[in-house]
Design a protein around this motif. Structure first.
Motif, PDB file in Angstrom:
ATOM      1  N   TRP A  23       0.835  -1.208   0.000  1.00  0.00           N
ATOM      2  CA  TRP A  23       0.000   0.000   0.000  1.00  0.00           C
ATOM      3  C   TRP A  23       0.865   1.251   0.000  1.00  0.00           C
ATOM      4  CZ3 TRP A  23      -4.320   2.647  -0.600  1.00  0.00           C
ATOM      5  CH2 TRP A  23      -4.626   3.741   0.208  1.00  0.00           C
ATOM      6  N   LEU A  24       1.966   1.234   0.738  1.00  0.00           N
ATOM      7  CA  LEU A  24       2.877   2.375   0.749  1.00  0.00           C
ATOM      8  C   LEU A  24       3.501   2.581  -0.631  1.00  0.00           C
ATOM      9  CD1 LEU A  24       4.648   1.871   4.208  1.00  0.00           C
ATOM     10  CD2 LEU A  24       3.029   3.669   3.587  1.00  0.00           C
ATOM     11  N   LEU A  27       0.907   4.394  -2.700  1.00  0.00           N
ATOM     12  CA  LEU A  27       0.786   5.802  -2.331  1.00  0.00           C
ATOM     13  C   LEU A  27       1.957   6.613  -2.843  1.00  0.00           C
ATOM     14  CD1 LEU A  27      -0.532   5.533   1.345  1.00  0.00           C
ATOM     15  CD2 LEU A  27      -1.820   6.218  -0.686  1.00  0.00           C
ATOM     16  N   ASP A  28       3.174   6.098  -2.676  1.00  0.00           N
ATOM     17  CA  ASP A  28       4.329   6.847  -3.138  1.00  0.00           C
ATOM     18  C   ASP A  28       4.355   6.928  -4.659  1.00  0.00           C
ATOM     19  OD1 ASP A  28       6.805   8.188  -2.090  1.00  0.00           O
ATOM     20  OD2 ASP A  28       7.753   6.787  -3.479  1.00  0.00           O
ATOM     21  N   SER A  31       1.878   9.529  -5.640  1.00  0.00           N
ATOM     22  CA  SER A  31       2.423  10.850  -5.345  1.00  0.00           C
ATOM     23  C   SER A  31       3.404  11.291  -6.433  1.00  0.00           C
ATOM     24  CB  SER A  31       3.108  10.836  -3.977  1.00  0.00           C
ATOM     25  OG  SER A  31       3.704  12.091  -3.682  1.00  0.00           O
ATOM     26  N   TYR A  39      -1.650  12.197  -1.396  1.00  0.00           N
ATOM     27  CA  TYR A  39      -1.008  10.885  -1.394  1.00  0.00           C
ATOM     28  C   TYR A  39       0.234  10.883  -0.511  1.00  0.00           C
ATOM     29  CZ  TYR A  39      -4.080   9.714  -5.269  1.00  0.00           C
ATOM     30  OH  TYR A  39      -5.177   9.474  -6.045  1.00  0.00           O
ATOM     31  N   GLN A  40       0.978  11.994  -0.500  1.00  0.00           N
ATOM     32  CA  GLN A  40       2.151  12.014   0.365  1.00  0.00           C
ATOM     33  C   GLN A  40       1.758  12.117   1.832  1.00  0.00           C
ATOM     34  OE1 GLN A  40       4.968  15.181   0.007  1.00  0.00           O
ATOM     35  NE2 GLN A  40       6.615  13.963   0.891  1.00  0.00           N
ATOM     36  N   LEU A  42      -0.909  10.828   3.145  1.00  0.00           N
ATOM     37  CA  LEU A  42      -1.310   9.474   3.525  1.00  0.00           C
ATOM     38  C   LEU A  42      -0.097   8.558   3.653  1.00  0.00           C
ATOM     39  CD1 LEU A  42      -4.512   8.913   1.365  1.00  0.00           C
ATOM     40  CD2 LEU A  42      -4.378   8.995   3.854  1.00  0.00           C
ATOM     41  N   PHE A  43       0.891   8.732   2.782  1.00  0.00           N
ATOM     42  CA  PHE A  43       2.096   7.918   2.869  1.00  0.00           C
ATOM     43  C   PHE A  43       2.807   8.137   4.197  1.00  0.00           C
ATOM     44  CE2 PHE A  43       6.637   7.352   2.477  1.00  0.00           C
ATOM     45  CZ  PHE A  43       6.753   6.116   1.872  1.00  0.00           C
ATOM     46  N   TRP A  46       0.752   6.433   7.068  1.00  0.00           N
ATOM     47  CA  TRP A  46       0.787   4.977   7.133  1.00  0.00           C
ATOM     48  C   TRP A  46       2.207   4.443   7.296  1.00  0.00           C
ATOM     49  CZ3 TRP A  46      -3.107   2.100   8.369  1.00  0.00           C
ATOM     50  CH2 TRP A  46      -4.401   2.553   8.115  1.00  0.00           C
ATOM     51  N   GLU A 205      -8.285  12.933   2.795  1.00  0.00           N
ATOM     52  CA  GLU A 205      -7.523  11.712   3.028  1.00  0.00           C
ATOM     53  C   GLU A 205      -8.443  10.543   3.338  1.00  0.00           C
ATOM     54  OE1 GLU A 205      -7.026  14.592   4.455  1.00  0.00           O
ATOM     55  OE2 GLU A 205      -5.048  15.261   3.751  1.00  0.00           O
ATOM     56  N   MET A 209      -8.876   6.890   1.391  1.00  0.00           N
ATOM     57  CA  MET A 209      -8.686   5.616   2.081  1.00  0.00           C
ATOM     58  C   MET A 209      -9.888   4.696   1.906  1.00  0.00           C
ATOM     59  SD  MET A 209      -6.606   6.378   5.639  1.00  0.00           S
ATOM     60  CE  MET A 209      -7.397   7.911   6.144  1.00  0.00           C
TER      61      MET A 209
END
Length: 462
Positions: A23-24, A27-28, A31, A39-40, A42-43, A46, A205, A209
């Motif tokens: 998932w990371l 997100l990255d 981003s 997205y960043q 959230l990154f 998490w 955010e 999600m």
């Protein structure tokens, strides 16, 4: 019981971190591709949760390595030539990989190029996946041993690593475990987003999600049900007594009915208060309506697994899967109609669904491990013969009690930390909601525009 308690605690964390690492990466990557700040944020949110869960998983997993020597010395002595290399490969190709790039992922933001930082995230995710692969190869060999020969002293020696690594059992059980981790993470992410939406906080955010979590789960849960059926086929063909225990089928049946729910009585060798569907047992087992399915009485009592645990655990696992499927599909239906954020009852159902993946994973392990008893290496080495000689019940009971106290303290502390991180949210309490402006945060950030957030260290951004 001691090993079951240890691994039940430990598996909660890999079941979460394997999916969270992937998932990371998503997100990255989003981003980098879109430049959207959400997205960043959230990154970063998490990633901190991943670090805590990763640390707890490592600490709880080390104990099991020692237990192979203290509790299962005969298992280690007889199967060490096969299990030893597999566990070493797990350390070399997986743990070393994820640990090496973990530092870059935690502290490299703004200090390395964006593409290199993304590569570090991918390597961590690959490491967690490879770790799962080697563990599942090892466990699958114990469930369905292949590619070995036994010497006169009872030692298992590998004769074909190709058979061991590419056993068809591995290639249904490994995807099954990997999908379980992804689904567990998807519902944790969706539940966190739903919780913040219900509280009216971090709407940008939280919406991302919920939408991404339920959308991913809507695709993965049906795939998991399909892979789970393939796992059932291998159990039916290679471990028929386990299959009979899962079905609580005591006597041969043709055609076989499917017991939905009952109270298995091992002494009387029958089920009480059973609710069954005629012909469904044959249909599920062999995709025909008239197949003959074997019962537990075909084996001696000492060769049968406990019945109640795999019987109830399997039904809990399937029930959790169907419940997750219903939530995910209905959530996608509301997304398509642009009504997801307005449906508070679905948001509540999603927020309360976070333990379902963990419960399904645990009960699935109970089915697999309790169902193969009384064998440690199925059909080859009994559990009673794999234990360390002269190990007494009081010794194991004392250490089990100590583990229970220590693990409860660690688990309680870890849950408290994770809860506080989730409650704080992606931006902290002072961050604005959708459509608001944060007076404490400038519209431009040091080092470039918001579209170039990879050049900004997290401490400056937050």
């Amino acid at each position: 019981m001691q090993f079951a308690a240890t691994i039940s605690f430990h598996i909660l964390f890999p079941a979460f971190t394997v999916g969270l690492a992937a998932w990371l990466c998503v997100l990255d990557g989003m981003s980098l591709a879109t430049g959207r700040a959400v997205y960043q944020r959230l990154f970063s949110f998490w990633r901190t949760i991943f670090a805590v869960a990763f640390g707890l998983g490592v600490v709880s997993g080390i104990v099991m390595a020692f237990e192979f020597g203290t509790n299962w010395s005969e298992l280690s002595r007889q199967t060490g030539a096969i299990q030893g290399p597999l566990l070493v490969y797990e350390s070399f190709t997986a743990f070393a990989l994820e640990s090496s790039f973990f530092g870059v992922m935690m502290f490299g933001r703004g200090r390395v190029p964006g593409w290199l930082y993304f590569l570090a995230c991918v390597m961590v995710a690959l490491g967690t996946t490879m770790s799962s692969f080697w563990i599942m190869v090892n466990n699958s060999w114990m469930q369905a041993p292949v590619g070995f020969a036994r010497g006169p002293d009872g030692i298992f020696m590998p004769t074909s690593w190709r058979e061991i690594l590419f056993s068809p059992v591995v290639w249904v059980r490994f995807p099954h475990m990997l999908l379980a981790a992804y689904i567990t993470t998807a519902f944790c992410v969706a539940a966190t987003g739903a919780w913040h939406l219900l509280r009216g906080r971090f709407r940008d955010e939280a919406t991302v999600m919920v939408r991404m979590g339920l959308g991913l789960a809507a695709l993965l849960v049906p795939a998991q049900l399909g892979i789970g059926h393939l796992v059932g086929d291998y159990v039916h063909d290679r471990q028929p007594v386990k299959f009979a225990a899962i079905e609580a089928r005591w006597h041969d049946e043709r055609p076989a009915s499917e017991v939905l729910i009952a109270w298995p009585d091992e002494e009387a060798e029958q089920n009480w208060f059973a609710i069954s569907i005629p012909y469904a047992g044959s249909l599920i087992a062999s995709m025909t309506l008239d197949s003959r399915e074997v019962g537990l009485t075909d084996w001696k009592p000492q060769d049968r697994p406990p019945v109640a645990i795999p019987f109830f655990a399997f039904r809990i696992m399937v029930g959790c899967g169907l419940l997750m499927l219903g939530i995910a599909w209905y959530g996608c239906f509301l997304m398509a109609r642009r009504r997801l954020e307005q449906s508070r009852w679905l948001l509540w159902a999603t927020a309360c669904s976070f333990p379902l993946g963990f419960i399904a994973t645990l009960t699935g392990w109970f089915v697999a491990e309790v169902g193969r008893q009384p064998w440690s290496v199925y059909g080859q080495l009994r559990t009673a013969d794999a234990v360390t000689p002269f190990l007494t019940t009081p010794m194991v009971a004392a250490t089990l009690a100590i583990f229970a106290v220590v693990y409860t303290a660690i688990f309680g502390f870890g849950v408290m930390v994770l809860y506080r991180l989730i409650k704080r949210g992606p931006l902290g309490e002072a961050e604005p909601q959708l459509g608001e402006t944060n007076p404490k945060r400038p519209l431009s950030v040091p080092g470039g525009s918001p579209g170039n957030l990879h050049s900004v260290p997290d401490e400056e951004l937050v």
